[in-house]
Write a protein that holds these residues in place. Sequence first.
Motif, mmCIF file in Angstrom:
data_model
loop_
_atom_site.group_PDB
_atom_site.id
_atom_site.type_symbol
_atom_site.label_atom_id
_atom_site.label_comp_id
_atom_site.label_asym_id
_atom_site.label_seq_id
_atom_site.Cartn_x
_atom_site.Cartn_y
_atom_site.Cartn_z
ATOM 1 N N THR A 1 98.437 23.593 53.867
ATOM 2 C CA THR A 1 97.643 22.594 54.574
ATOM 3 C C THR A 1 98.298 21.217 54.557
ATOM 4 N N THR A 2 99.211 20.996 53.629
ATOM 5 C CA THR A 2 99.905 19.704 53.548
ATOM 6 C C THR A 2 101.047 19.623 54.548
ATOM 7 N N ALA B 1 101.480 21.537 57.382
ATOM 8 C CA ALA B 1 101.204 21.936 58.765
ATOM 9 C C ALA B 1 99.712 21.844 59.021
ATOM 10 N N ASP B 2 99.339 21.822 60.302
ATOM 11 C CA ASP B 2 97.926 21.893 60.650
ATOM 12 C C ASP B 2 97.346 23.176 60.045
ATOM 13 N N PRO B 3 96.195 23.101 59.363
ATOM 14 C CA PRO B 3 95.661 24.284 58.663
ATOM 15 C C PRO B 3 95.505 25.517 59.557
ATOM 16 N N LEU C 1 97.147 26.249 62.317
ATOM 17 C CA LEU C 1 98.497 26.728 62.620
ATOM 18 C C LEU C 1 99.125 27.361 61.383
ATOM 19 N N HIS D 1 88.855 20.284 57.999
ATOM 20 C CA HIS D 1 89.888 20.700 58.961
ATOM 21 C C HIS D 1 89.234 21.484 60.092
ATOM 22 N N TYR D 2 89.784 21.321 61.286
ATOM 23 C CA TYR D 2 89.139 21.871 62.480
ATOM 24 C C TYR D 2 90.138 22.601 63.379
ATOM 25 N N LEU D 3 89.575 23.486 64.219
ATOM 26 C CA LEU D 3 90.318 24.132 65.291
ATOM 27 C C LEU D 3 89.612 23.776 66.594
#
Length: 217
Positions: free
Chosen positions: A10-11, A13-15, A17, A110-112
Amino acid sequence: MIDSLVAFLTTHADPALAIVLFTLAVRLLLLPLVIKQARSAKIKERLAPKLRELQKRHSKNPERLSKEMTALYAKEGSSPFAGILPGLAQVPFMWLMYRVATHPTALAGHYLFGAPLGQNVAGVVASFGLVSVPFLVFALVIVGLLVVAWLMSRRMRAAATADQPEMLRKILPLLPFASVVTAAVLPLAAGLYLLVSTAWTAAERTVLFRPVTNQPL
């Protein structure tokens, strides 16, 4: 270990992804085991007529039957259990992917596309309502899983053979739909993982587990 791995993903890259890329990386790492499993399945399918003949001939002598079956597989450079070990070896990796996708704290915030990765469909409906972008994102993931499950179920029905127990032929095609039910109660991150993983599995089975036809014994 899990906390460190999730924090790293998560640090850097986008979570969302990161979940997709991590799932693909692990499935790619497991590909040699799947290829070995597919080879064993094709050998078993090719030997099926001879195996049935042996079972009829030595039905009253289990010890002789076991020896004859082992010898038959040995001629193919395989064994009756060759397809089981690669499958078992995949379990720890699948468990690791699942733990990453369902981590209770790292996905918070975190979101999608506006849908929270850490909430399940009930939480999304409670927070945003049925007519909302977050619910639409969740619905698209579930629809994607439903399509993949339908394709896998259809393939299982086509691959079923008359010598399989009738109950088994009825139950097996229903198993792929378990991912749809699971995604509906787990967080969106787990649904995303399931979509990527099951789609990969469907592609593997289409390419590697094609039925053996017209091959001499």
